[in-house]
Design a protein around this motif. Structure first.
Motif, PDB file in Angstrom:
ATOM      1  N   VAL A  41      -4.407  -8.843  -0.135  1.00 37.14           N
ATOM      2  CA  VAL A  41      -4.068  -7.413  -1.105  1.00 37.14           C
ATOM      3  C   VAL A  41      -5.526  -7.073  -1.511  1.00 37.14           C
ATOM      4  O   VAL A  41      -6.322  -7.784  -2.236  1.00 37.14           O
ATOM      5  N   VAL A  42      -6.172  -6.036  -1.076  1.00 33.16           N
ATOM      6  CA  VAL A  42      -7.353  -5.641  -1.268  1.00 33.16           C
ATOM      7  C   VAL A  42      -7.535  -4.326  -2.212  1.00 33.16           C
ATOM      8  O   VAL A  42      -8.450  -3.903  -2.986  1.00 33.16           O
ATOM      9  N   MET A  61      -5.728   4.471   2.922  1.00 26.60           N
ATOM     10  CA  MET A  61      -5.657   2.914   3.019  1.00 26.60           C
ATOM     11  C   MET A  61      -5.803   2.645   4.630  1.00 26.60           C
ATOM     12  O   MET A  61      -6.260   1.551   4.970  1.00 26.60           O
ATOM     13  N   ALA A  62      -4.874   3.200   5.309  1.00 27.20           N
ATOM     14  CA  ALA A  62      -4.457   2.791   6.590  1.00 27.20           C
ATOM     15  C   ALA A  62      -5.984   3.168   7.413  1.00 27.20           C
ATOM     16  O   ALA A  62      -6.088   2.408   8.381  1.00 27.20           O
ATOM     17  N   CYS A  63      -6.578   4.207   6.839  1.00 26.45           N
ATOM     18  CA  CYS A  63      -7.857   4.480   7.795  1.00 26.45           C
ATOM     19  C   CYS A  63      -8.765   3.445   7.440  1.00 26.45           C
ATOM     20  O   CYS A  63      -9.960   3.264   8.319  1.00 26.45           O
ATOM     21  N   ASP A  64      -8.709   2.722   6.346  1.00 24.19           N
ATOM     22  CA  ASP A  64      -9.665   1.679   6.186  1.00 24.19           C
ATOM     23  C   ASP A  64      -9.074   0.318   6.971  1.00 24.19           C
ATOM     24  O   ASP A  64      -9.831  -0.862   6.756  1.00 24.19           O
ATOM     25  N   GLY A  65      -8.023   0.322   7.698  1.00 22.82           N
ATOM     26  CA  GLY A  65      -7.564  -0.883   8.561  1.00 22.82           C
ATOM     27  C   GLY A  65      -6.776  -1.581   7.684  1.00 22.82           C
ATOM     28  O   GLY A  65      -6.421  -2.679   7.895  1.00 22.82           O
ATOM     29  N   LEU A  66      -6.279  -0.839   6.550  1.00 21.95           N
ATOM     30  CA  LEU A  66      -5.090  -1.583   5.572  1.00 21.95           C
ATOM     31  C   LEU A  66      -3.719  -1.564   6.121  1.00 21.95           C
ATOM     32  O   LEU A  66      -3.425  -0.656   6.453  1.00 21.95           O
ATOM     33  N   ARG A  67      -2.802  -2.525   5.898  1.00 22.45           N
ATOM     34  CA  ARG A  67      -1.504  -2.408   6.189  1.00 22.45           C
ATOM     35  C   ARG A  67      -0.993  -2.333   4.795  1.00 22.45           C
ATOM     36  O   ARG A  67      -1.250  -2.887   3.783  1.00 22.45           O
ATOM     37  N   THR A  68      -0.212  -1.189   4.731  1.00 26.11           N
ATOM     38  CA  THR A  68       0.281  -0.509   3.475  1.00 26.11           C
ATOM     39  C   THR A  68       1.868  -0.941   3.435  1.00 26.11           C
ATOM     40  O   THR A  68       2.456  -0.648   4.179  1.00 26.11           O
TER      41      THR A  68
END
Length: 839
Positions: free
Chosen positions: A190-191, A342-349
């Motif tokens: 988690v970032v 967040m998703a555009c940064d490649g993160l799974r939300t």
């Protein structure tokens, strides 16, 4: 549970009382094996039958389409069989006609029964020609190449379950890959977090969190996860070790970053207090756990895909932990300003939420109940949640994946990502991997949009609609297992590519099994994969790494090339040996190569050559060309050019030495001698030398001039080559009693070596010739549509070749034996008639 069923969803504890041969299924298999052995001892092979215990399947009965190489080898085997039979019959006819004309027309000799032995000899010569024409080493080469590749692929983290999958991967044109664990490291952290209207972009910003919300958040994360998931301290200077589900481990790590203990929360809520568990599934995209409340009632803790969970939330904690109503406007703002960035940064939300069921005095975010709810009615249970927070989980792309995907694209393989993640997350990861480029106009679709585009007004899937989408589709996000299966099936059944796409699929879950089974090659994850997925797969990736798929492509193409190398070498020897045997028999009434010499040549060109050429290591150059395709000829025009060119050279040399070698070497002619002579030994030795040096030429089939490149990387090849050369020296110098040879002088050996080395120089000249000198119709091994429909359970190409050639030989031998029996009967009858006339 009924036998033959698989657990698809849920969690449980299991007590194992016996494994292997001590289990009930093992005892049955042991008894079946003992019964088969007993029947075999009695010679009762016909009573053996396949059994199905414990849900196991007999793979030989599966009706799968034949692989590309299998179809081509079957077709080639038939062509060679027809060619050999025709040449053998032509040889018998020419010898018989020539003998008959010389005996009965020119010499005007009367027919005698003893002359039938000559005709029988002609038939035996024809059978010999047929045996020489059939490449008995082909099945050995196929088996060796596959077995060698499978063994080496184990070191490259590819566990091959089905042999034909190895060479099928060499022709793969499309790969549909998962994201998590395959393209990414599957070490999630988690970032970023959004709690109480505060967005934290680093771990240091996670604190502070209001006590009430923090307590509920920690309980929700700790309780609503498998208790087997945990984060353990790593060794010195190492990251903490994640055990269990990686997404849950990331959330547990988030709890630790808040300086709290998830283990304490679990101890306060033991599993015995659990009332109901909603395990994660692809339809719900979420999971939940119901536990009892102190004083009565129930807590429901849930987590899942953020944009889906938010639609089920009616409340959210605002600044300071104040409970607020989640209006449609706030929900859209969260999606646009929190989730999508967040998703555009490649993160799974992931959205974390909870809901209370109480018996009295309900608050606005609680539900009043008089009795325990009906937990199976999910629509009534999974609603009116209170959002505790949204977290962004980073799963870094594996460092080797972008380079591996670039290699695939260079090799003519299209890589598509099929994932259940948010479309923006999927697009970001695909861009980092190299599946998408900023200037591309490829499609990125969600599963819902994909389904709408491939169905007609009657909600039926139409192949024409799929064909309009899949060529440009690169990312399929928020996809269900059904979407994945429909995509794979649509690509395979498509008519866009006349050669038919060869599709490989990766999967780790139980729901991926249909797509893995449908694909030409299914890759299951060895670490994160379920047993159901592994059972449905053809190859298991023991490291769950996409780069291992590239290695499978490399080995698959190497198998195809190894078979082609052997065929180029084998067919050259076949053409030369058959032509020499036929013309020699016609002109000299005997083959220039004796039977035992032909046996040695067969050993060189079959067993030893297959072992040497089938164990060549793959090179990176294999990924610089496009897939062969399903209709590409197995023996290409370039290979046929090499075969014909080398055959011309070798035949010219053999016949020159046969008819003028005695003058060149100033030795006595051996053309009419039945005893071993230096003349015929030179012919035999030169043929073997040319064959040996042409084996070096056969290492390259794509027009490479440096035929020695990489020769010392394969000790099996040069070991066999040197051993064969030494054995040939021993045969010539000391094998006169067995091989009908006579020792040669140094000068004669030099001549033999000169002609042998000449094949290397002649090969350079052949390479310089354009491929169009050989008509395209002379290429061999194109697919026969009827052959492609044969099931894999039928005999393999090598077996088919051997059985058919053996049947032809045996049938001709039976004819010869019957002919001889008829002659013997006629002789006895003639003797009896003479005896009667004399009396």
């Amino acid at each position: 549970m009924a036998a033959g069923t698989n657990v698809m969803e849920g969690s449980a504890r299991m007590l194992v009382t016996a494994v292997g041969i001590n289990s009930k299924a093992g005892i049955i298999f042991t008894l079946v094996g003992a019964a088969k052995q007993k029947k075999k001892a009695k010679g009762d092979d016909s009573s053996s039958s396949s059994s199905n215990f414990g849900g196991s399947t007999d793979e030989s009965s599966e009706k799968k389409e034949k692989s590309v190489l299998q179809s081509k080898l079957t077709k080639l085997a038939l062509n060679i069989g027809y060619f050999g039979t025709a040449i053998a019959l032509l040889t018998v006819i020419i010898l018989a006609v020539k003998f008959s004309i010389n005996t009965y027309v020119i010499n005007e000799t009367q027919f005698q029964w003893s002359q039938l032995n000559e005709y029988i000899g002609f038939i035996i010569t024809g059978v010999t020609v047929l045996v020489v024409a059939v490449p008995e080493g082909l099945p050995l080469a196929v088996t060796l190449s596959l077995a060698y590749s499978v063994k080496k692929m184990m070191k490259d983290n590819n566990l091959v379950r089905h042999l034909d999958a190895c060479e099928t991967m060499g022709n793969a044109t499309a790969i549909c890959s998962d994201k998590t664990g395959t393209l990414t490291t599957n070490r999630m952290t988690v970032v970023q977090s959004f709690v109480c209207n505060k967005l934290a972009r680093t771990c240091k910003e996670f604190l502070p969190v209001p006590d009430k919300v923090e307590e509920m958040l920690i309980r929700s994360i700790a309780i609503n996860s498998a208790y087997t998931s945990r984060v353990m301290p790593g060794e010195k200077d190492e990251l903490p070790k994640q055990v269990g589900n990686k997404t849950e481990c990331a959330l547990l790590g988030y709890v630790t970053s808040l300086s709290k203990s998830y283990e304490k929360a679990r101890l306060e809520c033991p599993e015995e207090t659990f009332t109901h568990v909603y395990t994660f599934n692809s339809a719900r995209k979420s999971m939940g756990t119901v536990v009892g409340r102190q004083g009565g009632g129930f807590h429901l803790f849930a987590k899942g895909a953020s944009e889906i969970m938010l639609q089920k939330c009616s409340f959210i904690y605002g600044e300071g932990g104040v409970l607020e109503e989640l209006t449609a406007k706030k929900r859209n703002d969260l999606i646009n300003k929190v989730i999508e960035p967040m998703a555009c940064d490649g993160l799974r939300t992931i959205c974390i939420a909870h809901r209370d069921f109480v018996k009295e005095n309900p608050a606005k975010n609680e539900k009043l109940i008089e009795r325990e709810p009906t937990w199976e009615e999910e629509d009534d249970i999974f609603c009116n949640f209170t959002c505790l927070g949204i977290v962004g989980i980073e799963d870094p792309v594996r460092s080797e994946v972008p380079d591996a995907i670039k290699k695939c694209q260079t090799a003519g393989i299209t890589v598509r990502m099929v994932t259940g993640d948010n479309i923006n997350t999927a697009r970001s990861i695909a861009t980092k991997c190299g599946i998408l480029q900023p200037s591309d106009d490829f499609l990125v679709l969600e599963g819902k949009d994909f389904n709408e585009k491939i169905r007609d007004e009657n909600n039926q899937i139409q192949q024409e609609l799929i064909d309009n989408i899949w060529p440009r589709l690169r990312v399929l996000a928020r996809s269900s297992p059904t979407d994945k299966y429909n995509l794979v099936k649509g690509i395979i059944d498509s008519k866009v590519n006349p050669n038919r796409e060869v599709v490989a699929v990766t999967g780790d879950g139980t729901n991926d099994a249909p797509a893995l089974k449908k694909a030409d090659v299914g890759f299951a994850m060895g670490i994160a994969g379920t047993d159901v997925a592994k059972e449905a797969s053809d190859i298991i990736l023991t490291d769950d790494n996409f780069s291992s798929i590239v290695k499978a492509v490399l080995w698959g193409r190497n198998v195809y090339d190894s078979i082609s190398k052997f065929l180029q070498f084998q067919l050259t020897v076949n053409v030369v040996a058959v032509t020499a045997a036929v013309i020699g028999s016609v002109l000299l009434n005997d083959s220039p190569l004796k039977a035992v010499q032909m046996l040695w040549v067969n050993l060189i060109m079959d067993t030893l050559a297959s072992l040497a050429l089938a164990t060549e290591m793959p090179t990176p150059d294999l990924l610089l060309r496009k897939p062969y395709g399903r209709t590409k000829a197995l023996v290409t025009r370039r290979m046929m050019k090499n075969i014909i060119g080398q055959a011309i050279y070798q035949l010219v040399v053999i016949f020159y030495l046969l008819f003028a070698g005695d003058v060149l070497l100033q030795i006595e002619s051996g053309r009419d001698d039945s005893v071993p002579t230096q003349h015929m030994t030179v012919v035999f030795n030169t043929f073997v030398m040319m064959t040996l040096f042409n084996e070096i030429n056969a290492r390259k089939i794509h027009g490479q001039r440096n035929v020695f490149q990489g020769i010392f990387t394969n000790p099996i090849f040069y070991g066999i080559w040197v051993s064969t050369f030494v054995l040939q020296i021993l045969i010539i110098e000391f094998g006169s009693a067995f091989f009908s040879t006579k020792a040669l002088s140094i000068d004669q050996w030099m001549w033999c070596l000169l002609f042998g080395v000449g094949t290397l120089l002649w090969g350079q000249l052949i390479i310089s010739l354009p491929n169009r000198v050989v008509p395209e119709k002379f290429s061999l091994g194109k697919d026969d549509p009827a052959l492609q429909k044969l099931p894999v359970g039928k005999p393999s190409p090598g077996q088919l070749l051997w059985v058919r050639s053996r049947k032809r030989i045996l049938s001709q031998i039976r004819v010869v034996n019957a002919f001889r029996a008829t002659i013997d009967t006629n002789r006895l009858q003639g003797a009896a008639f003479k005896k009667i006339e004399g009396s």
